[in-house]
Design an enzyme around this catalytic site. Structure first.
Site, PDB file in Angstrom:
ATOM      1  N   CYS A  51      20.734  17.971  18.832  1.00 21.72           N
ATOM      2  CA  CYS A  51      20.673  16.708  19.602  1.00 21.72           C
ATOM      3  C   CYS A  51      21.336  16.817  20.972  1.00 21.72           C
ATOM      4  CB  CYS A  51      21.308  15.590  18.798  1.00 21.72           C
ATOM      5  SG  CYS A  51      20.403  15.289  17.281  1.00 21.72           S
TER       6      CYS A  51
ATOM      7  N   ASN B 264      15.586   8.684  16.301  1.00 20.55           N
ATOM      8  CA  ASN B 264      16.267   9.863  16.850  1.00 20.55           C
ATOM      9  C   ASN B 264      15.234  10.979  17.055  1.00 20.55           C
ATOM     10  OD1 ASN B 264      17.817  12.114  17.352  1.00 20.55           O
ATOM     11  ND2 ASN B 264      19.263  11.758  15.683  1.00 20.55           N
TER      12      ASN B 264
ATOM     13  N   HIS C 216      22.673   9.854  23.724  1.00 24.54           N
ATOM     14  CA  HIS C 216      21.759  10.328  22.674  1.00 24.54           C
ATOM     15  C   HIS C 216      21.546   9.176  21.696  1.00 24.54           C
ATOM     16  CE1 HIS C 216      19.942  12.490  19.497  1.00 24.54           C
ATOM     17  NE2 HIS C 216      20.995  12.434  18.705  1.00 24.54           N
TER      18      HIS C 216
HETATM   19  O1  UT7 Z   1      21.718  13.004  15.956  1.00 21.73           O
HETATM   20  C1  UT7 Z   1      22.409  13.992  15.255  1.00 21.73           C
HETATM   21  C2  UT7 Z   1      23.688  13.478  14.737  1.00 21.73           C
HETATM   22  N1  UT7 Z   1      23.468  12.546  13.672  1.00 21.73           N
HETATM   23  C3  UT7 Z   1      24.075  11.376  13.697  1.00 21.73           C
HETATM   24  O2  UT7 Z   1      24.762  11.064  14.647  1.00 21.73           O
HETATM   25  C4  UT7 Z   1      23.916  10.487  12.494  1.00 21.73           C
HETATM   26  C5  UT7 Z   1      25.265   9.997  12.066  1.00 21.73           C
HETATM   27  N2  UT7 Z   1      25.243   9.224  10.822  1.00 21.73           N
HETATM   28  C6  UT7 Z   1      24.662   7.991  10.723  1.00 21.73           C
HETATM   29  O3  UT7 Z   1      24.034   7.510  11.656  1.00 21.73           O
HETATM   30  C7  UT7 Z   1      24.907   7.210   9.457  1.00 21.73           C
HETATM   31  O4  UT7 Z   1      25.868   7.879   8.694  1.00 21.73           O
HETATM   32  C8  UT7 Z   1      23.636   6.967   8.597  1.00 21.73           C
HETATM   33  C9  UT7 Z   1      22.734   5.970   9.297  1.00 21.73           C
HETATM   34  C10 UT7 Z   1      22.924   8.281   8.355  1.00 21.73           C
HETATM   35  C11 UT7 Z   1      24.035   6.355   7.252  1.00 21.73           C
HETATM   36  O5  UT7 Z   1      24.792   5.156   7.464  1.00 21.73           O
HETATM   37  P1  UT7 Z   1      26.207   4.958   6.756  1.00 21.73           P
HETATM   38  O6  UT7 Z   1      26.663   3.621   7.128  1.00 21.73           O
HETATM   39  O7  UT7 Z   1      27.077   6.114   7.114  1.00 21.73           O
HETATM   40  O8  UT7 Z   1      25.806   4.962   5.245  1.00 21.73           O
HETATM   41  P2  UT7 Z   1      26.300   5.921   4.065  1.00 21.73           P
HETATM   42  O9  UT7 Z   1      25.690   7.262   4.192  1.00 21.73           O
HETATM   43  O10 UT7 Z   1      27.804   5.837   3.953  1.00 21.73           O
HETATM   44  O11 UT7 Z   1      25.674   5.167   2.840  1.00 21.73           O
HETATM   45  C12 UT7 Z   1      26.038   3.817   2.491  1.00 21.73           C
HETATM   46  C13 UT7 Z   1      25.166   3.376   1.328  1.00 21.73           C
HETATM   47  C14 UT7 Z   1      25.077   4.383   0.221  1.00 21.73           C
HETATM   48  O12 UT7 Z   1      25.029   3.714  -1.020  1.00 21.73           O
HETATM   49  P3  UT7 Z   1      26.344   3.585  -1.944  1.00 21.73           P
HETATM   50  O13 UT7 Z   1      26.758   5.003  -2.253  1.00 21.73           O
HETATM   51  O14 UT7 Z   1      27.340   2.844  -1.113  1.00 21.73           O
HETATM   52  O15 UT7 Z   1      25.841   2.824  -3.124  1.00 21.73           O
HETATM   53  C15 UT7 Z   1      23.753   5.060   0.443  1.00 21.73           C
HETATM   54  O16 UT7 Z   1      23.199   5.613  -0.719  1.00 21.73           O
HETATM   55  O17 UT7 Z   1      23.828   3.164   1.782  1.00 21.73           O
HETATM   56  C16 UT7 Z   1      22.928   3.912   0.955  1.00 21.73           C
HETATM   57  N3  UT7 Z   1      21.787   4.330   1.756  1.00 21.73           N
HETATM   58  C17 UT7 Z   1      20.698   3.569   1.927  1.00 21.73           C
HETATM   59  N4  UT7 Z   1      20.349   2.360   1.487  1.00 21.73           N
HETATM   60  C18 UT7 Z   1      19.150   1.871   1.852  1.00 21.73           C
HETATM   61  C19 UT7 Z   1      21.643   5.485   2.444  1.00 21.73           C
HETATM   62  N5  UT7 Z   1      20.446   5.500   3.069  1.00 21.73           N
HETATM   63  C20 UT7 Z   1      19.837   4.330   2.759  1.00 21.73           C
HETATM   64  C21 UT7 Z   1      18.607   3.760   3.106  1.00 21.73           C
HETATM   65  N6  UT7 Z   1      18.308   2.536   2.633  1.00 21.73           N
HETATM   66  N7  UT7 Z   1      17.729   4.393   3.911  1.00 21.73           N
END
Ligand code: UT7
Length: 333
Positions: free
Chosen positions: A116, A286, A256
């Site tokens: 990225c 992204n 980004h």
């Molecule tokens: O560009 C390259 C660099 N990449 C980035 O900068 C991405 C950085 N990370 C992010 O943008 C975020 O971490 C994500 C958008 C990928 C995820 O958001 P988050 O707030 O960090 O969520 P999480 O991974 O902590 O997950 C929270 C909950 C989980 O459920 P439990 O364990 O709390 O029950 C996940 O299983 O949300 C769940 N979850 C979803 N729910 C509905 C994860 N993906 C989804 C989804 N729909 N698509």
């Protein structure tokens, strides 16, 4: 002798037609529009459909339109650098394919792989060739067909990524404009959090790696999120301080587009209001190396000569960085 700088003299983007909406993703994986919108800011992404359509297809469109728009003969282009992690083939470089297809027969060309942050790395590489005085016209491309490495069974990654390409023309100037400063960083210990497990020399493709779905982007989102917020904000603040810039001196932050929450946190830390932050994540998601040039392309008509821009990125590697760019032309009438 006056110092030579590299200025951007044209910008062009290209996104494919097909729109992958949150509603369509709801049919593929256990997710919903509310979660995706509130956690990422994304509503839809563009996807390049069709057989044998690699990243170069989008990059070629962007570069052809850039050459037309800037009235540039492809034979004047001396170098093309393409930032991508989804090359058409492991080799030859996608930049070689682009140069051939756009008729840049006199240019040498190569790829840069910095995920990225790829566009920032490639921009600084291109700028160095101009600043050294050896090259006069350079094209820098950021392009990725992320749909080729996204697992549409993994709800944590498939909602994030889209396809697209953007390209800038760099030319020499002795004015106080163009690429003024760059801070680029990397930390290979970030590998476990964001990588593709197979398909490289360590773990070539086998029936097993395909069955285990190892040819897709793997991300531990929450860990990457923390690194992204801190490092993107720190490096942006560093480049501003080093150049004596306060929030009010910056016309635009060009971040980004990985997650709206990361963008908001970075802008906040830099003292920049949301009205000065380029954002199109809602429509494209992204697109990895293409996010920054796609933003510049869409906001081009709002940019004025002399505007101070801070370009900032964070991505796989880990890689991150910030570039201070002074815009060199007024909106085209
Ligand atoms: O560009 C390259 C660099 N990449 C980035 O900068 C991405 C950085 N990370 C992010 O943008 C975020 O971490 C994500 C958008 C990928 C995820 O958001 P988050 O707030 O960090 O969520 P999480 O991974 O902590 O997950 C929270 C909950 C989980 O459920 P439990 O364990 O709390 O029950 C996940 O299983 O949300 C769940 N979850 C979803 N729910 C509905 C994860 N993906 C989804 C989804 N729909 N698509």
């Amino acid at each position: 002798m006056d110092k030579i700088r590299a200025k951007v003299t044209g910008i062009q983007g290209y996104v494919p037609e097909y729109r992958l909406t949150n509603a369509e993703l709801e049919k593929l994986v256990e997710t919903n529009d509310e979660w995706i919108t509130s956690r990422t800011g994304i509503k839809e992404r563009r996807i390049l459909k069709g057989e044998n359509q690699g990243t170069s297809v989008m990059a070629v469109e962007a570069v052809k339109r850039l050459l037309e728009k800037t009235n540039t003969d492809p034979l004047e282009i001396e170098m093309i650098v393409c930032a991508t992690v989804t090359p058409d083939l492991p080799f030859p470089a996608t930049a070689n394919i682009i140069a051939d297809k756009v008729g840049a027969k006199k240019s040498f060309s190569f790829d840069v792989a910095a995920a990225c942050s790829g566009f920032l790395y490639a921009l600084q590489v291109g700028a160095q060739f101009i600043q050294s005085g050896t090259h006069k016209k350079v094209i820098v491309v950021g392009a990725d067909k992320m749909s080729s490495i996204v697992d549409y069974q993994d709800r944590t990654t498939c909602i994030l990524f889209g396809d697209g390409a953007g390209a800038v023309l760099l030319e020499a100037t002795t004015e106080e404009e163009g690429i003024m400063d760059a801070i680029l960083k990397s930390d290979g210990s970030g590998e476990p959090y964001l990588h593709m497990k197979a398909g490289g020399s360590r773990r070539p493709a086998t029936l097993e790696t395909v069955a285990a779905r190892e040819h897709f982007a793997y991300q531990e989102g929450a860990s990457v999120f923390k690194f992204a917020v801190t490092n993107m904000a720190d490096v942006s603040a560093e480049v501003m301080e080093r150049n004596g810039l306060k929030g009010e001196d910056v016309a635009w932050l060009v971040p980004h587009q990985a997650n709206k929450r990361i963008i908001d946190a970075t802008a906040n830390r830099m003292g920049i209001g949301s009205e000065k932050v380029m954002m199109n994540i809602e429509r494209y998601g992204n697109t990895t190396a293409a996010t920054i040039p796609l933003c510049l392309w869409e906001y081009e008509s709002q940019l004025n000569k002399g505007d101070n821009l801070i370009l900032a990125a964070f991505g796989g590697g880990f890689t991150w960085g910030a570039i201070y760019l002074k815009w060199a032309y007024d909106p085209k009438k």
